[in-house]
Design an enzyme around this catalytic site. Structure first.
Site, PDB file in Angstrom:
ATOM      1  N   GLY A  11       0.825  -1.204   0.000  1.00  0.00           N
ATOM      2  CA  GLY A  11       0.000   0.000   0.000  1.00  0.00           C
ATOM      3  C   GLY A  11       0.860   1.255   0.000  1.00  0.00           C
ATOM      4  CG  ASP A  32      -0.741  -5.694   0.471  1.00  0.00           C
ATOM      5  OD1 ASP A  32      -1.892  -5.917   0.082  1.00  0.00           O
ATOM      6  OD2 ASP A  32      -0.333  -4.573   0.808  1.00  0.00           O
ATOM      7  CB  THR A  36      -6.702  -1.375  -1.069  1.00  0.00           C
ATOM      8  OG1 THR A  36      -6.037  -1.682   0.153  1.00  0.00           O
ATOM      9  CG2 THR A  36      -8.198  -1.545  -0.891  1.00  0.00           C
ATOM     10  N   GLY A  37      -3.795  -2.910  -2.059  1.00  0.00           N
ATOM     11  CA  GLY A  37      -2.368  -2.709  -2.321  1.00  0.00           C
ATOM     12  C   GLY A  37      -2.056  -2.924  -3.787  1.00  0.00           C
ATOM     13  CB  VAL A  58      -3.009 -10.380   8.186  1.00  0.00           C
ATOM     14  CG1 VAL A  58      -1.652 -10.220   7.546  1.00  0.00           C
ATOM     15  CG2 VAL A  58      -3.830  -9.101   8.085  1.00  0.00           C
ATOM     16  N   GLY A 103      -0.984 -12.524  18.223  1.00  0.00           N
ATOM     17  CA  GLY A 103      -0.593 -13.889  18.589  1.00  0.00           C
ATOM     18  C   GLY A 103       0.799 -14.203  18.065  1.00  0.00           C
ATOM     19  CB  ALA A 115      -1.494   1.744  10.902  1.00  0.00           C
ATOM     20  CE1 TYR A 146      -9.200   2.565   8.303  1.00  0.00           C
ATOM     21  CE2 TYR A 146      -9.832   4.796   8.916  1.00  0.00           C
ATOM     22  CZ  TYR A 146      -8.857   3.880   8.580  1.00  0.00           C
ATOM     23  OH  TYR A 146      -7.544   4.276   8.508  1.00  0.00           O
ATOM     24  CB  THR A 176      -0.370  10.621   5.662  1.00  0.00           C
ATOM     25  OG1 THR A 176      -0.328  10.807   7.083  1.00  0.00           O
ATOM     26  CG2 THR A 176       1.068  10.501   5.166  1.00  0.00           C
TER      27      THR A 176
END
Ligand code: UDP
Length: 330
Positions: A11, A32, A36-37, A58, A103, A115, A146, A176
Site C-alpha cells: 500500500g 499484503d 487495495t495494495g 492476515v 498472537g 496503524a 473503519y 497523510t
C-alpha cells in the site's frame, strides 16, 4: 540483522515503510493480500536480498518462519470509498488480522505497532485532537466499519500489552499524502490532482468549509520509526498541525497544477468530520518529532509523481491487480 514484518506492505504507507526499514539495514518481510495494495509500489524492492514478499491475507492464520523483532500492522483499506466497497474486509483486517498478528508477536517475542487513525476521534468535538480525547464516533454510519475496527484494534492491542506484557505501540495517523497514493481511491488529494490532470472539474464536497491537516509521508514515516523505537505504549498522534479548509485546498491544487478547471460542489458525505487537526505535543515531547516538510514542498513532489505516471494510470478503475504478471515475486 533485525527482522521486521510489515503488513499492508504494497500500500501507500506500507511501501514507504518497507523502503525506510531496508535503509535502516533491516530484513523486511512484506505481506499484503493486494485488495487495495499494488505490487507496482514495491516492485523496485524485489531484487533487494533483504526483502521478501508474501501474498497473504492476515485475517487468516499468519505463519512466518524464523525470528521477528518487529511486527507492523499497516494492512487496512483506508479511504471512505474503500469502506463502502469492502466494509466486511475492513472490519476483519482490523479485528481478526490484529488478533492473529498479536498472537504471532507473542510467539516471536516481537515488538508490535499498529496503524491507528484520527478516525478514532470521529467527527471531533474537541479541537485540536489530543490523545486523551475519547472521540465522537457513529458506529453504524458509513465510516463505522473503519472507525470501530480501529478502535477495537487499539483495545485488543492494549489488552495484549496489559495481560500478556507484550511490547506494543499505537500510532494515530492523521491525513497523510505523497507519491504512491491510489489515484482512484477517492481521497481528496488524489481526487483533485487526478481531476486536474484529466481536465475534469474539481469536486469539493459540501461548502468546502470542513478542515483537514495534511502530513507529507516522509514526516509520518520518521514519526512512526521513532515511536517504534521508543518505550511508549499509549497512543501517539502523528500528523501535521497545519490546518486548511477543503475549499482552500482545492485552490492550492488549482494553482499547483495550473488547471483551468473550475470547482463544482457536491453533497457532503454522511459523517464527514467538520474539522481535524492533530495536537502533536506528545510526539514532540516523547519522540522529539515534528513535521519538516511544508505543504507547498510536499504537494510539489506528489504532483510531480502523479503527472509522470503513464497516462493510462489516470483512467484506471481499480488497481486490484493481484499477483499475476509478477513472475519475479519470490
Ligand atoms: N473531499 C472533497 N472532494 C473529493 C474528495 C474528498 O471535497 O473529491 C473532501 C471530503 O468530503 C473530506 C475531505 O475532502 O471532507 C478529506 O477527504 P478524504 O476522503 O481524503 O479523507 P478523510 O479525512 O475524510 O478520511
Amino acid at each position: 540483522m533485525k527482522r521486521v514484518l510489515i503488513t499492508g506492505a504494497a500500500g501507500f504507507l506500507g511501501s514507504h515503510l518497507c523502503e525506510r526499514f531496508l535503509k535502516e539495514g533491516m530484513y523486511v518481510i512484506a505481506m499484503d493480500n493486494l485488495i487495495t495494495g499494488d505490487m507496482r509500489n514495491i516492485e523496485h524492492l524485489m531484487p533487494n536480498p533483504n526483502f521478501e514478499f508474501n501474498h497473504h491475507d492476515v485475517t487468516k492464520y499468519v505463519h512466518v518462519p524464523g525470528e521477528l523483532d518487529y511486527i507492523m500492522h499497516f494492512a487496512s483499506p483506508a479511504s471512505p470509498i474503500d469502506y463502502l466497497k469492502i466494509p466486511i474486509q475492513t472490519l476483519k483486517v482490523g479485528a481478526m488480522g490484529t488478533h492473529n498478528l498479536l498472537g504471532l508477536a507473542r510467539v516471536k517475542k516481537a515488538r508490535f505497532i499498529i496503524a491507528s487513525t484520527s478516525e478514532v476521534y470521529g467527527d471531533p468535538l474537541v479541537h485540536p485532537q489530543t490523545e486523551d480525547y475519547w472521540g465522537h464516533v457513529n458506529p453504524i454510519g458509513p465510516r463505522g466499519c473503519y472507525d470501530e475496527a480501529k478502535r477495537y484494534q487499539e483495545a485488543i492491542t492494549m489488552a495484549y500489552h496489559r495481560y500478556h506484557d507484550l511490547e506494543t505501540r499505537i500510532v494515530r495517523i492523521f491525513n497523510t499524502y505523497g507519491p504512491r497514493m491510489r489515484l482512484n481511491d477517492g481521497r481528496v488529494l488524489p481526487a483533485f490532482i487526478g481531476q486536474a490532470l484529466r481536465g475534469e472539474d474539481i469536486t469539493v464536497f459540501g461548502d468546502g468549509s470542513q478542515t483537514r491537516s495534511f502530513c507529507y509521508v516522509d514526516d509520518l514515516v520518521e514519526g512512526i520509526y521513532r515511536l517504534l523505537l521508543s518505550d511508549y505504549a499509549l497512543p501517539v498522534n502523528i500528523g501535521n498541525p497545519s490546518e486548511i479548509t477543503i475549499g482552500e485546498f482545492a485552490e492550492e491544487i488549482i494553482k499547483l497544477t495550473g488547471t483551468d478547471q473550475k470547482v463544482v460542489y457536491k453533497p457532503l458525505p454522511q459523517d464527514d468530520p467538520k474539522q481535524r487537526q492533530p495536537d502533536i505535543t506528545k510526539a514532540k515531547e516523547i519522540l522529539g518529532w515534528e513535521p519538516k516538510v511544508s505543504r507547498q514542498e510536499g504537494l510539489q513532489i506528489t504532483y510531480d509523481y502523479f503527472r509522470n505516471l503513464p497516462k493510462d494510470r489516470l483512467y484506471e478503475e481499480t488497481n486490484h491487480r493481484g499477483f499475476e504478471g509478477f513472475s519475479h515475486v519470490k
